[in-house]
Design a protein around this motif. Structure first.
Motif, short mmCIF file in Angstrom:
data_model
loop_
_atom_site.label_atom_id
_atom_site.label_comp_id
_atom_site.label_asym_id
_atom_site.label_seq_id
_atom_site.Cartn_x
_atom_site.Cartn_y
_atom_site.Cartn_z
N ARG A 1 16.98 33.02 -19.10
CA ARG A 1 17.02 31.67 -18.56
C ARG A 1 17.29 30.64 -19.66
NH1 ARG A 1 12.18 28.58 -15.16
NH2 ARG A 1 13.32 26.59 -14.89
N HIS A 2 16.58 30.79 -20.78
CA HIS A 2 16.74 29.85 -21.89
C HIS A 2 17.66 30.40 -22.99
CE1 HIS A 2 12.86 28.66 -19.99
NE2 HIS A 2 13.37 27.46 -20.15
N ARG A 3 18.25 31.55 -22.72
CA ARG A 3 19.23 32.17 -23.62
C ARG A 3 18.65 32.35 -25.03
NH1 ARG A 3 25.12 29.96 -21.50
NH2 ARG A 3 24.66 30.28 -19.30
N ARG A 4 17.52 33.02 -25.07
CA ARG A 4 16.85 33.30 -26.33
C ARG A 4 16.99 34.77 -26.68
NH1 ARG A 4 11.75 33.44 -26.13
NH2 ARG A 4 11.55 33.41 -28.39
N MET A 5 17.29 35.03 -27.94
CA MET A 5 17.32 36.41 -28.41
C MET A 5 16.63 36.49 -29.77
SD MET A 5 21.25 37.20 -29.57
CE MET A 5 21.94 36.53 -31.09
N VAL A 6 16.27 37.70 -30.15
CA VAL A 6 15.64 37.97 -31.43
C VAL A 6 16.41 39.10 -32.10
CG1 VAL A 6 13.34 37.23 -30.66
CG2 VAL A 6 14.03 39.63 -30.41
N PHE A 7 16.09 39.37 -33.35
CA PHE A 7 16.64 40.54 -34.03
C PHE A 7 15.53 41.57 -34.18
CE2 PHE A 7 20.24 37.91 -34.99
CZ PHE A 7 21.28 38.80 -35.16
N ALA A 8 15.79 42.78 -33.70
CA ALA A 8 14.81 43.86 -33.73
C ALA A 8 15.35 45.02 -34.56
CB ALA A 8 14.47 44.33 -32.32
N ARG A 9 14.46 45.79 -35.16
CA ARG A 9 14.84 46.87 -36.06
C ARG A 9 15.65 47.94 -35.34
NH1 ARG A 9 12.95 48.82 -41.16
NH2 ARG A 9 14.54 50.35 -41.78
N ASP A 10 16.73 48.33 -35.98
CA ASP A 10 17.57 49.42 -35.49
C ASP A 10 16.92 50.74 -35.89
OD1 ASP A 10 19.55 51.17 -34.74
OD2 ASP A 10 20.98 50.56 -36.29
N ALA A 11 16.36 51.43 -34.91
CA ALA A 11 15.63 52.65 -35.19
C ALA A 11 16.32 53.89 -34.65
CB ALA A 11 14.21 52.55 -34.61
N GLY A 12 17.64 53.80 -34.44
CA GLY A 12 18.36 54.97 -33.94
C GLY A 12 18.97 54.69 -32.59
N PRO A 13 18.98 55.67 -31.68
CA PRO A 13 19.57 55.47 -30.36
C PRO A 13 18.96 54.27 -29.65
CG PRO A 13 19.08 57.79 -30.72
CD PRO A 13 18.47 57.04 -31.87
N LEU A 14 19.80 53.45 -29.03
CA LEU A 14 19.32 52.23 -28.40
C LEU A 14 18.82 52.54 -26.98
CD1 LEU A 14 22.16 49.86 -29.65
CD2 LEU A 14 19.89 50.27 -30.65
N PRO A 15 17.59 52.17 -26.68
CA PRO A 15 16.95 52.64 -25.45
C PRO A 15 17.34 51.89 -24.19
CG PRO A 15 15.44 51.24 -26.68
CD PRO A 15 16.69 51.37 -27.53
N GLN A 16 18.01 50.76 -24.30
CA GLN A 16 18.25 49.96 -23.11
C GLN A 16 19.58 49.22 -23.20
OE1 GLN A 16 14.57 47.91 -23.64
NE2 GLN A 16 15.53 46.09 -24.51
N VAL A 17 20.08 48.83 -22.04
CA VAL A 17 21.30 48.02 -21.94
C VAL A 17 20.91 46.73 -21.25
CG1 VAL A 17 23.61 47.85 -20.97
CG2 VAL A 17 22.80 50.05 -21.84
N ASN A 18 21.27 45.60 -21.86
CA ASN A 18 20.85 44.32 -21.28
C ASN A 18 21.76 43.91 -20.12
OD1 ASN A 18 23.16 43.03 -22.38
ND2 ASN A 18 22.05 42.51 -24.26
N ARG A 19 21.49 42.76 -19.54
CA ARG A 19 22.23 42.30 -18.36
C ARG A 19 23.70 42.02 -18.67
NH1 ARG A 19 18.16 37.75 -15.78
NH2 ARG A 19 16.27 39.06 -15.65
N LEU A 20 24.01 41.84 -19.94
CA LEU A 20 25.40 41.59 -20.34
C LEU A 20 26.15 42.88 -20.61
CD1 LEU A 20 24.77 38.60 -22.79
CD2 LEU A 20 25.17 38.54 -20.33
N GLY A 21 25.46 44.02 -20.43
CA GLY A 21 26.10 45.31 -20.64
C GLY A 21 26.13 45.75 -22.09
N ILE A 22 25.27 45.14 -22.91
CA ILE A 22 25.24 45.46 -24.34
C ILE A 22 24.00 46.28 -24.67
CG2 ILE A 22 25.25 44.50 -26.68
CD1 ILE A 22 26.35 41.90 -25.47
N PRO A 23 24.16 47.46 -25.27
CA PRO A 23 22.98 48.23 -25.70
C PRO A 23 22.18 47.43 -26.72
CG PRO A 23 24.96 49.59 -25.73
CD PRO A 23 25.41 48.17 -25.54
N GLU A 24 20.85 47.53 -26.63
CA GLU A 24 20.01 46.79 -27.55
C GLU A 24 18.71 47.53 -27.82
OE1 GLU A 24 19.28 43.02 -25.63
OE2 GLU A 24 17.70 43.85 -24.36
N PRO A 25 18.08 47.24 -28.96
CA PRO A 25 16.78 47.86 -29.25
C PRO A 25 15.68 47.16 -28.46
CG PRO A 25 17.36 46.32 -30.99
CD PRO A 25 18.54 46.36 -30.05
N ALA A 26 14.58 47.85 -28.27
CA ALA A 26 13.41 47.20 -27.69
C ALA A 26 12.90 46.16 -28.68
CB ALA A 26 12.33 48.23 -27.39
N ALA A 27 12.47 45.01 -28.17
CA ALA A 27 12.03 43.92 -29.04
C ALA A 27 10.60 44.15 -29.51
CB ALA A 27 12.16 42.59 -28.31
#
Length: 214
Positions: A98-124
């Motif tokens: 809603r407020h278009r906020r993102m953070v940077f989270a550690r890359d720990a290997g395979p990315l567990p989720q895909v966000n609403r924009l279709g981009i794989p991302e790490p868990a925050a």
């Protein structure tokens, strides 16, 4: 003229640009998509080599990266380069659509989720303050010779780094756009919320927009 991997941008005539940002984005996506897979991979290797020749990833620095999708510059080689240089890598993770906020989270290997924009991302889970990142290599849809970046229109990066618009002295991280040369524009009208880049890397070399990028 070239000076190793560093260069000055060649400017495309202004009358080649459409009138609206929507049209500009469409044209840029079409230009990028017109590249063959072989061209994209070769350009990605050249971009990676240019970055490897800098001091940006030296000294085990915290590095912000992106996860490429579609016709973007492949981010896999950049992640591998950071790993070879023992740099901790952090990837974007959206925490508030809603407020278009993102953070940077550690890359720990395979990315567990895909966000609403279709981009794989790490868990925050293991996040890092953006000021603790030394360099952020971020995707670019369009750029000009003044360091103005045209993104996809979401505004996530501009919101995250908004504090840099008001700085009186240098504050980390270094913002380095990653793009193909075909994504260069002669001029992008900078809006009040746009956060400029410190440098852009394409297959043709590196363009520096501020002394801090050296």
């Amino acid at each position: 003229e070239s000076n190793g991997p560093y260069r000055h941008l060649r400017v495309t005539p202004l009358n080649t640009l459409p009138a609206s940002r929507r049209d500009i984005r469409r044209q840029l996506r079409e230009s990028r998509a017109a590249m063959t897979t072989a061209q994209r991979l070769a350009a990605g290797r050249a971009i990676c080599a240019h970055i490897a020749a800098t001091r940006w990833l030296r000294g085990r620095r915290n590095i912000g990266l992106y996860v490429s999708i579609g016709s973007e510059v492949p981010s896999g080689p950049l992640r591998a380069l950071a790993a070879r240089l023992h740099c901790p890598v952090y990837l974007p993770s959206i925490v508030d659509y809603r407020h278009r906020r993102m953070v940077f989270a550690r890359d720990a290997g395979p990315l567990p989720q895909v966000n609403r924009l279709g981009i794989p991302e790490p868990a925050a889970l293991h996040t890092i303050p953006v000021r603790a990142l030394s360099v952020v290599l971020l995707p670019v849809l369009g750029f000009d010779c003044h360091g103005t970046r045209l993104g996809t229109g979401g505004g996530y990066y501009d919101r995250l780094f908004a504090y840099r618009r008001h700085r009186r002295s240098w504050h980390r991280p270094l913002l380095v756009g990653v793009a193909f040369q075909c994504q260069q524009l002669p001029l992008i009208k900078r809006r009040a919320h746009d956060v400029p880049l410190d440098a852009v890397v394409t297959e043709n070399g590196i363009s520096i927009f501020g002394p801090a990028a050296w």
